[in-house]
Design an enzyme around this catalytic site. Sequence first.
Site, short mmCIF file in Angstrom:
data_model
loop_
_atom_site.label_atom_id
_atom_site.label_comp_id
_atom_site.label_asym_id
_atom_site.label_seq_id
_atom_site.Cartn_x
_atom_site.Cartn_y
_atom_site.Cartn_z
N TYR A 86 0.80 -1.23 0.00
CA TYR A 86 0.00 0.00 0.00
C TYR A 86 0.83 1.28 0.00
O TYR A 86 0.36 2.31 -0.46
CB TYR A 86 -0.90 0.03 1.24
CG TYR A 86 -1.96 -1.04 1.26
CD1 TYR A 86 -1.68 -2.31 1.78
CD2 TYR A 86 -3.25 -0.80 0.79
CE1 TYR A 86 -2.63 -3.30 1.82
CE2 TYR A 86 -4.23 -1.79 0.83
CZ TYR A 86 -3.91 -3.03 1.35
OH TYR A 86 -4.87 -4.00 1.39
N ASN A 156 -7.08 3.80 -3.64
CA ASN A 156 -7.73 2.78 -2.83
C ASN A 156 -8.87 3.41 -2.03
O ASN A 156 -8.62 4.33 -1.25
CB ASN A 156 -6.72 2.17 -1.86
CG ASN A 156 -7.32 1.16 -0.90
OD1 ASN A 156 -7.88 0.15 -1.34
ND2 ASN A 156 -7.22 1.42 0.39
N GLU A 157 -10.08 2.92 -2.24
CA GLU A 157 -11.21 3.30 -1.37
C GLU A 157 -11.41 4.80 -1.21
O GLU A 157 -11.87 5.25 -0.16
CB GLU A 157 -11.03 2.66 0.02
CG GLU A 157 -10.97 1.16 0.00
CD GLU A 157 -11.11 0.51 1.38
OE1 GLU A 157 -11.10 1.23 2.39
OE2 GLU A 157 -11.26 -0.72 1.43
N ASP A 198 -15.43 -1.82 0.24
CA ASP A 198 -16.47 -2.84 0.40
C ASP A 198 -17.80 -2.18 0.73
O ASP A 198 -18.28 -2.25 1.86
CB ASP A 198 -16.05 -3.81 1.51
CG ASP A 198 -16.94 -5.03 1.57
OD1 ASP A 198 -17.91 -5.09 0.78
OD2 ASP A 198 -16.67 -5.92 2.38
N ARG A 203 -21.03 0.41 -5.65
CA ARG A 203 -19.90 -0.32 -6.24
C ARG A 203 -20.12 -0.54 -7.74
O ARG A 203 -19.19 -0.42 -8.54
CB ARG A 203 -19.68 -1.66 -5.54
CG ARG A 203 -18.50 -2.42 -6.13
CD ARG A 203 -17.91 -3.41 -5.16
NE ARG A 203 -18.76 -4.56 -4.96
CZ ARG A 203 -18.47 -5.57 -4.12
NH1 ARG A 203 -17.36 -5.54 -3.40
NH2 ARG A 203 -19.29 -6.58 -3.99
N GLU A 259 -8.75 -7.20 -1.45
CA GLU A 259 -8.69 -7.62 -0.05
C GLU A 259 -9.84 -8.59 0.14
O GLU A 259 -10.96 -8.31 -0.27
CB GLU A 259 -8.92 -6.43 0.91
CG GLU A 259 -7.86 -5.37 0.90
CD GLU A 259 -8.20 -4.16 1.80
OE1 GLU A 259 -9.22 -4.20 2.52
OE2 GLU A 259 -7.44 -3.19 1.76
N TYR A 291 -6.39 -10.28 3.12
CA TYR A 291 -5.98 -9.26 4.06
C TYR A 291 -5.75 -9.93 5.40
O TYR A 291 -6.68 -10.52 5.93
CB TYR A 291 -7.08 -8.19 4.18
CG TYR A 291 -6.60 -6.96 4.90
CD1 TYR A 291 -5.84 -6.02 4.23
CD2 TYR A 291 -6.87 -6.77 6.25
CE1 TYR A 291 -5.37 -4.91 4.89
CE2 TYR A 291 -6.39 -5.66 6.91
CZ TYR A 291 -5.65 -4.73 6.22
OH TYR A 291 -5.15 -3.63 6.87
#
Length: 455
Positions: A86, A156-157, A198, A203, A259, A291
């Site tokens: 990351y 990421n996210e 998530d 999404r 993940e 993860y």
Amino acid sequence: MKFSSLSIAAIAALSAPMALVSASSFPSITIKGNAFYNGTDRFYIRGVDYQPGGSSAAADPLSDADGCSRDLEYFQGLGINAIRVYTVDNSADHSKCMNMLQNAGIYVILDVNTPKNSINRADPAPSYNAAYLQSVFATIDAFKNYPNVLGFFAANEVINSENTTNAAPYVKAVIRDMKTYIQAQSPRSIPVGYSAADIAVNRWEQMQYFNCGDDENARLDMFGMNDYSWCGDSSFVQSGWSANVQQYSSYSVPLFLSEFGCNLVTPREFTEVKALYNTEMTSVYSGGLVYEYSQEASNYGLVEINGDNITTLQDYTNLKNAFASTPDPTGTGGATTSNKIAQCPPQSSDWAVDPDAALPAMPQGAETYIKNGAGKPLGLNGPSTQWGESSSNDDTNAEAVSASASASAAASTSAAASATATPSSHKKSSDATSNATPVIALVIAGVGATLAGFF
Ligand SMILES: *[C@@H]1O[C@H](CO)[C@@H](O)[C@H](O)[C@H]1NC(C)=O
Ligand SMILES: *[C@@H]1O[C@H](CO)[C@@H](O)[C@H](O)[C@H]1NC(C)=O
Ligand SMILES: *[C@@H]1O[C@H](CO)[C@@H](O)[C@H](O)[C@H]1NC(C)=O
């Protein structure tokens, strides 16, 4: 130090200069349709997420040759072929780790953001600037010559709720700029993707948005999703994965789990591995990454790290056995090249992006990097770019920011691991520190602490 069971190749790689490792014989991953290939074989990601110390440490594991050699035998014990990292320091030397991994047949998926350099979901426009792109491009430079870089995550996210979708055009602009940079400055084409939170609420819109439009350079090459919806002894149907396979079957680029591994039921049995590498899923998914490798405050570890010593946990043995008893499908596993790019999603209460709006233009000062290269890498201690090109109090803020990342990362993972995949603040990567002022950071840390108490 436990060197005894390291492979000869790994030890050789420790001392060998990079040039001695033949790049030509090592198959870089390529993409055709919705699948990865290593040479002519379909390639399924069997990986773990690797960030010892967690996001709060903001330490670069790929510049830590001792750490890599300590961990390599455990990677090999698991039988993995990929890791995701990351946070890296683009000014550091990564050759020893990267060569060790290459010799072990392990590919790397790399997030290009850092705690100080990422798109700020709270105020994305100022965070998309030339100094930010310099950091991203210098990270590409630091890794573009390693054949075992599978791909880069542009972010990421960043979108982690129904009201953070205004950040999506900036993330897509970064994807475009990275692909443009790679075409101009990299010896080979390297896939660029996004790793989605998530959350169920949008999404699908994210998947569509990052895969739509006439500009091929602005469409991602692969889509990773963080997915904790298979908990304990769940099933293909109960986890929602069966419905996902149906919904995503028309997607035109590779999909994988960036993940996975819900920890609501422990020790984790990893019964989902059987489904993930079964033809019921492989026509749409290309594997995933568990993860995470090291035990951190959020309790997702496979091993415990104590200095040079590793203790494997029950989850490690369970994952190793799950991988070992689950071969890849034969042939192409249902991969397809006939799917079409997506339609840009319409606006809704969960998706604020105008499908017809142009993407933000590349900041003027960044064009020189495309032509001339990114220049000197500034590493993890360069100026913060999250509120503009740079701000005067960067250095004084740095510690408060990373402290906050730690608190929120530790707290949020258990909240994320909900069986129903509800919106979460599943923050572990560098992008978790998007909220980079002490004031906001403390608020977030406070929320984290509350969640931690609650769960
Ligand atoms: C490609 O990857 C698969 C799955 O990891 C592996 O079995 C195969 O040996 C690899 N082929 C090459 C040419 O590296
Ligand atoms: C999004 O909505 C939540 C809940 O209503 C709120 O707490 C948060 O501040 C909002 N975030 C942004 C970026 O508007
Ligand atoms: C690592 O293991 C060795 C041998 O068992 C022990 O002497 C040492 O104290 C351990 N180090 C740490 C940091 O736990």
